[in-house]
Design a protein around this motif. Structure first.
Motif, short mmCIF file in Angstrom:
data_model
loop_
_atom_site.label_atom_id
_atom_site.label_comp_id
_atom_site.label_asym_id
_atom_site.label_seq_id
_atom_site.Cartn_x
_atom_site.Cartn_y
_atom_site.Cartn_z
N LEU A 77 10.57 21.06 -20.32
CA LEU A 77 10.50 20.53 -18.96
C LEU A 77 9.80 21.52 -18.04
N GLU A 78 10.12 22.80 -18.24
CA GLU A 78 9.49 23.84 -17.40
C GLU A 78 7.97 23.87 -17.62
N ARG A 79 7.57 23.76 -18.89
CA ARG A 79 6.12 23.77 -19.19
C ARG A 79 5.41 22.58 -18.52
N THR A 80 6.06 21.42 -18.61
CA THR A 80 5.47 20.22 -18.00
C THR A 80 5.32 20.40 -16.49
N LEU A 81 6.36 20.89 -15.86
CA LEU A 81 6.30 21.07 -14.40
C LEU A 81 5.25 22.10 -14.02
N GLU A 82 5.18 23.15 -14.84
CA GLU A 82 4.21 24.21 -14.59
C GLU A 82 2.78 23.64 -14.68
N ALA A 83 2.55 22.87 -15.76
CA ALA A 83 1.22 22.30 -15.98
C ALA A 83 0.83 21.37 -14.83
N ARG A 84 1.83 20.72 -14.23
CA ARG A 84 1.53 19.81 -13.13
C ARG A 84 1.54 20.50 -11.76
N GLY A 85 1.77 21.80 -11.79
CA GLY A 85 1.75 22.56 -10.53
C GLY A 85 2.95 22.28 -9.62
N LYS A 86 4.05 21.81 -10.22
CA LYS A 86 5.25 21.48 -9.41
C LYS A 86 6.12 22.72 -9.26
N THR A 87 5.67 23.67 -8.44
CA THR A 87 6.36 24.96 -8.39
C THR A 87 7.76 24.87 -7.75
N GLU A 88 7.90 24.01 -6.74
CA GLU A 88 9.23 23.90 -6.11
C GLU A 88 10.25 23.34 -7.07
N LEU A 89 9.84 22.29 -7.80
CA LEU A 89 10.74 21.68 -8.78
C LEU A 89 11.07 22.68 -9.89
N LEU A 90 10.07 23.44 -10.28
CA LEU A 90 10.25 24.43 -11.34
C LEU A 90 11.33 25.45 -10.91
N ALA A 91 11.25 25.87 -9.68
CA ALA A 91 12.25 26.83 -9.18
C ALA A 91 13.64 26.21 -9.21
N LYS A 92 13.74 24.93 -8.85
CA LYS A 92 15.05 24.25 -8.87
C LYS A 92 15.61 24.17 -10.27
N VAL A 93 14.71 23.85 -11.23
CA VAL A 93 15.14 23.68 -12.63
C VAL A 93 15.59 25.02 -13.22
N ARG A 94 14.95 26.10 -12.79
CA ARG A 94 15.26 27.42 -13.35
C ARG A 94 16.46 28.07 -12.67
N ARG A 95 16.88 27.54 -11.53
CA ARG A 95 17.89 28.26 -10.75
C ARG A 95 19.20 28.43 -11.52
N ALA A 96 19.78 27.34 -12.02
CA ALA A 96 21.10 27.42 -12.65
C ALA A 96 21.11 28.36 -13.86
N PRO A 97 20.13 28.25 -14.79
CA PRO A 97 20.16 29.17 -15.93
C PRO A 97 19.97 30.63 -15.53
N GLY A 98 19.35 30.86 -14.37
CA GLY A 98 19.09 32.23 -13.94
C GLY A 98 20.23 32.87 -13.17
N LEU A 99 21.26 32.09 -12.84
CA LEU A 99 22.31 32.62 -11.97
C LEU A 99 23.17 33.66 -12.67
N LEU A 100 23.69 33.31 -13.82
CA LEU A 100 24.56 34.21 -14.58
C LEU A 100 24.60 33.74 -16.03
N GLN A 101 25.27 34.53 -16.84
CA GLN A 101 25.35 34.20 -18.27
C GLN A 101 26.54 33.25 -18.46
N VAL A 102 26.27 32.10 -19.04
CA VAL A 102 27.32 31.08 -19.14
C VAL A 102 27.83 30.97 -20.58
N GLU A 103 29.12 30.92 -20.71
CA GLU A 103 29.72 30.62 -22.02
C GLU A 103 30.87 29.64 -21.81
N THR A 104 31.36 29.10 -22.91
CA THR A 104 32.42 28.09 -22.75
C THR A 104 33.69 28.49 -23.50
#
Ligand code: G1P
Length: 304
Positions: A77-104
């Motif tokens: 999904l990130e590659r697709t958004l990047e290729a389409r130049g959707k930088t704002e959406l890309l930042a939104k998509v990356r935000r949650a995984p970048g916040l902290l390390q998640v385990e269950t």
């Protein structure tokens, strides 16, 4: 240990069936329902990260994998958004995984909030002297209360909880504190009147029996001793193993417990009525949707 390093592990109990959101929760966990465009649990994870957490343990139940999946990167999904130049959406998509390390951690049976928190014990590290617990149903606004709670733990030790002053007629929906003003001076960097010592805690008391109008509001900074206390409680209110009862047990054994009274706002995402309020509140602030929504609401409500 300085206030800013008081904890690095946060626990988010997210194993509930979400019965109040049926039929949607047949397929979508309630923690992923969007407040405008972002799931409630992302706000809670962001709050934990902002307060210094680097690790999030999501306590989930079998079949709710989507909650942890939400925090995994999506390279395609990130590659697709990047290729389409959707930088704002890309930042939104990356935000949650970048916040902290998640385990269950898995809670096999819905035996109560205390039991759910206890299920995370196996994920703790040797240096987790305290953990933050954030209930994803509660949005506490503005963020920052966990940092104040960490300052109070640095000063007094023990465990620190967030309290809201709630109208007495609503108090029986909450864990309620028996509080006393603190005698020693509290140089904690904010109004010391908002720090109180807790002498007892009771889960969902009848309004007339509530020891105060200060209620637990879904943010806890708990000494690791809580995990031992959780093994020693018996079913309480609603027949469930209550986190409140484990905290009450620690207090009875002389463990210091304080509250930080939060004077800001709060949303309860745990039921459709509260969820809608949160969504409208956030949407009104949104640069894209806010102005239109405000105008439409004026018309819509004016016509009632
Ligand atoms: C839980 C806790 C309660 C706390 C409340 C805050 O109750 O058991 O002590 O006051 O969250 O939202 P629940 O709302 O899950 O019934």
């Amino acid at each position: 240990m300085s206030a800013s390093t008081a904890f690095t592990t946060a626990i988010v109990p997210a194993a509930g069936l979400g019965t109040r959101f049926l039929p949607t929760t047949k397929a979508v966990p309630k923690e992923l329902l969007p407040v405008v465009d972002t799931p409630g649990i992302e706000y809670v994870a962001a709050e934990a990260a902002e307060a210094g957490a680097t690790r999030l343990i999501i306590v989930t139940s079998p079949g709710k994998d989507a909650v942890a999946d939400y925090f995994r990167p999506q390279p395609e999904l990130e590659r697709t958004l990047e290729a389409r130049g959707k930088t704002e959406l890309l930042a939104k998509v990356r935000r949650a995984p970048g916040l902290l390390q998640v385990e269950t951690a898995i809670q096999e049976q819905a035996l109560g909030l205390g039991h759910a928190v206890g299920c995370a014990e196996g994920n703790l590290r040797g240096d987790d002297e305290a953990v933050a617990v954030l209930l994803p149903d509660d949005l506490v606004l503005p963020s920052g209360v966990l940092t104040r709670m960490a300052a109070v733990r640095a000063k007094f030790g023990g465990s620190v909880l967030c309290a809201f002053d709630i109208p007495r007629e609503q108090i029986s929906a909450y864990g309620v504190f028996d509080v006393a003003e603190i005698s020693q001076s509290t140089d904690v960097g904010f109004d010391p009147a908002d720090v109180k010592q807790v002498h007892g805690m009771v889960e969902k008391p009848p309004a007339a029996e509530a020891p105060s109008t200060f209620a637990a509001a879904g943010r806890y900074l708990l000494d690791r001793a809580i995990f031992d206390a959780l093994k020693r409680i018996t079913p309480g209110a609603g027949g469930e193993l209550q986190l409140t009862d484990a905290i009450a047990l620690l207090i009875a054994e002389g463990h210091p417990v304080h509250v930080v009274v939060h004077r800001g706002g709060r949303h309860d995402l745990g039921n459709p009525g509260g969820f809608l309020r949160a969504a409208v509140d956030f949407a009104l602030e949104h640069p894209e949707y806010g102005p239109d929504l405000r105008e439409w609401l004026r018309e819509r409500v004016g016509g009632v």
